[in-house]
Scaffold this motif. Structure first.
Motif, PDB file in Angstrom:
ATOM      1  N   UNK A 169       3.619  11.152 -10.017  1.00 12.70           N
ATOM      2  CA  UNK A 169       2.599  11.639  -9.088  1.00 12.70           C
ATOM      3  C   UNK A 169       1.918  12.886  -9.630  1.00 12.70           C
ATOM      4  N   UNK A 170       2.686  13.783 -10.252  1.00 11.93           N
ATOM      5  CA  UNK A 170       2.100  15.010 -10.796  1.00 11.93           C
ATOM      6  C   UNK A 170       1.076  14.702 -11.886  1.00 11.93           C
ATOM      7  N   UNK A 171       1.329  13.653 -12.683  1.00 13.44           N
ATOM      8  CA  UNK A 171       0.389  13.292 -13.745  1.00 13.44           C
ATOM      9  C   UNK A 171      -0.971  12.899 -13.178  1.00 13.44           C
ATOM     10  N   UNK A 193      -6.281   7.846 -10.703  1.00 12.96           N
ATOM     11  CA  UNK A 193      -5.881   8.556  -9.488  1.00 12.96           C
ATOM     12  C   UNK A 193      -4.618   7.919  -8.913  1.00 12.96           C
ATOM     13  N   UNK A 194      -4.164   8.448  -7.788  1.00 11.24           N
ATOM     14  CA  UNK A 194      -2.930   7.973  -7.177  1.00 11.24           C
ATOM     15  C   UNK A 194      -3.123   6.670  -6.408  1.00 11.24           C
ATOM     16  N   UNK A 195      -4.352   6.283  -6.099  1.00 15.33           N
ATOM     17  CA  UNK A 195      -4.612   5.073  -5.339  1.00 15.33           C
ATOM     18  C   UNK A 195      -4.073   3.809  -5.993  1.00 15.33           C
ATOM     19  N   UNK A 196      -4.468   3.509  -7.249  1.00 17.21           N
ATOM     20  CA  UNK A 196      -3.922   2.319  -7.923  1.00 17.21           C
ATOM     21  C   UNK A 196      -2.406   2.374  -8.079  1.00 17.21           C
ATOM     22  N   UNK A 197      -1.872   3.569  -8.276  1.00 16.79           N
ATOM     23  CA  UNK A 197      -0.422   3.746  -8.358  1.00 16.79           C
ATOM     24  C   UNK A 197       0.243   3.258  -7.073  1.00 16.79           C
ATOM     25  N   UNK A 198      -0.322   3.657  -5.939  1.00 18.18           N
ATOM     26  CA  UNK A 198       0.230   3.277  -4.641  1.00 18.18           C
ATOM     27  C   UNK A 198       0.148   1.760  -4.441  1.00 18.18           C
ATOM     28  N   UNK A 216       5.185  -3.983  -6.204  1.00 17.93           N
ATOM     29  CA  UNK A 216       6.468  -4.024  -6.916  1.00 17.93           C
ATOM     30  C   UNK A 216       7.654  -3.613  -6.050  1.00 17.93           C
ATOM     31  N   UNK A 217       7.407  -3.360  -4.752  1.00 15.96           N
ATOM     32  CA  UNK A 217       8.478  -2.886  -3.863  1.00 15.96           C
ATOM     33  C   UNK A 217       9.106  -1.602  -4.419  1.00 15.96           C
ATOM     34  N   UNK A 257       6.271   4.628  -2.997  1.00 21.18           N
ATOM     35  CA  UNK A 257       5.482   4.379  -1.789  1.00 21.18           C
ATOM     36  C   UNK A 257       5.732   5.475  -0.753  1.00 21.18           C
ATOM     37  N   UNK A 258       7.001   5.792  -0.505  1.00 23.79           N
ATOM     38  CA  UNK A 258       7.331   6.791   0.514  1.00 23.79           C
ATOM     39  C   UNK A 258       6.793   8.172   0.134  1.00 23.79           C
ATOM     40  N   UNK A 259       6.885   8.515  -1.125  1.00 28.76           N
ATOM     41  CA  UNK A 259       6.396   9.826  -1.563  1.00 28.76           C
ATOM     42  C   UNK A 259       4.888   9.927  -1.410  1.00 28.76           C
ATOM     43  N   UNK A 260       4.171   8.844  -1.714  1.00 34.04           N
ATOM     44  CA  UNK A 260       2.717   8.851  -1.552  1.00 34.04           C
ATOM     45  C   UNK A 260       2.348   9.022  -0.079  1.00 34.04           C
ATOM     46  N   UNK A 261       3.028   8.294   0.822  1.00 39.63           N
ATOM     47  CA  UNK A 261       2.762   8.418   2.248  1.00 39.63           C
ATOM     48  C   UNK A 261       3.083   9.829   2.753  1.00 39.63           C
TER      49      UNK A 261
END
Length: 327
Positions: free
Chosen positions: A98-100, A278-283, A289-290, A295-299
């Motif tokens: 996430x920091x990246x 950005x973080x969107x595609x990561x999420x 991928x479950x 997921x929880x950290x992004x939320x």
């Protein structure tokens, strides 16, 4: 005295955020648990992976433990070590991943908000002062268009227009030769050639909404009794207009507190279409991928930004409007 009240208010709001974030973490965990299966069960349909190997993978990742135990292990890691968990898909700590992407995510979001306000506020003021004129109808139509058209479709339209105008490199933030290269003036210019597209595309919908809100606020304030009183006292139109704008813009400050998290959460598909780091595609990939902890950290991050945005909006309102007092 007022400064002490303001400081107390900020401290109290920050302390309230602690139980709020704890409650949000519980909700985030429950939501991800409701998703069918886990990271390991996706391999059940792979003929090369046996059910025994899937069970072994679940044990190695700690997915065989009870949900309550996994939740408290996750929370304990955040509180004691600042550890947000481990990404199963990327095989790296969630915090590092996430920091990246945090830098580009926040930069694009802030530039988008600046773009929205620079265009929306003057446009809203202009349309309210020229009500029912041709320019008012044109800007109103553009506003409704921006609100109704999906952002990802708008991204495709802008990319097509750019190609028609001779652009050769679309998507991403850099051309191929500058990816991974050290910073230089040439790389900065290349960034400016690319970054305008996501800013305009992501900001267009919010810009249209802000313009409509500003227009409505201006029309409400123009007809307010205090404006009639100011005109009756013989004040110049420019002075009266300044008072009208100041009162009309206050509600938008509250909206600004919600813009940052909305941009983060509302442009996931657009970021995929434009290939933004950005973080969107990561999420999105984490959901597929479950990848539970990602997921929880992004939320949690979205919830944290919402609370910070609301706090900053409240402070800004108290500073801008002398009628508002923090107590």
């Amino acid at each position: 005295m007022e400064e002490l009240k303001r400081t107390t208010f900020i401290i109290r709001r920050l302390l309230i955020m602690i139980p709020m974030m704890f409650l949000i973490s519980v909700i985030c965990f429950i939501i991800t648990e409701l998703q069918p299966g886990d990271f390991a069960t996706q391999y059940l349909n792979n003929p090369r992976v046996s059910p025994e190997q899937v069970i072994e993978l679940q044990k190695s990742l700690g997915l065989d433990k009870p949900p309550v135990q996994r939740y408290f292990m996750w929370i304990k890691g955040i509180i004691t070590r600042g550890d947000f968990g481990y990404s199963f898909a990327y095989k790296r700590p969630v915090g590092e991943l996430i920091w990246e992407r945090m830098g580009w995510t926040v930069s694009i979001a802030l530039l988008t908000i600046i773009f929205q306000w620079i265009i929306a506020i003057p446009a809203g003021i202009y349309t309210s002062l020229h009500q029912y004129s041709v320019s008012d109808y044109i800007l109103t139509f553009i506003g409704f268009l921006g609100i109704s058209v999906p952002v990802f479709f708008l991204a495709l339209v802008f990319m097509w227009l750019a190609l028609q105008m001779g652009a050769t490199s679309l998507g991403g933030l850099f051309s191929a030769e500058y990816m991974g290269a050290p910073w230089s003036w040439a790389k900065l210019l290349d960034l400016l050639k690319h970054i305008w597209l996501p800013i305009v595309v992501i900001g267009f919908s919010g810009l249209a909404g802000l313009m409509r809100v500003m227009r409505g606020n201006m029309l409400d304030v123009i007809n307010a009794p205090f404006v009639t009183s100011l005109k009756a006292r013989g004040l110049e139109d420019q002075v009266v207009r300044r008072h009208v704008i100041k009162n009309a813009i206050n509600p938008l400050v509250s909206i600004a507190g919600m813009q940052l998290p909305e941009i983060f959460s509302g442009t996931i598909i657009t970021s995929i279409v434009l290939n933004l780091p950005t973080m969107g595609p990561f999420f999105y990939n984490a959901l597929l991928n479950h990848d539970q902890y990602l997921v929880m950290t992004f939320l949690m991050f979205i919830a944290f930004m919402t609370q910070i945005g609301n706090l900053l909006a409240d402070i800004a309102l108290a500073i801008l409007d002398p009628r508002i007092r923090i107590s």
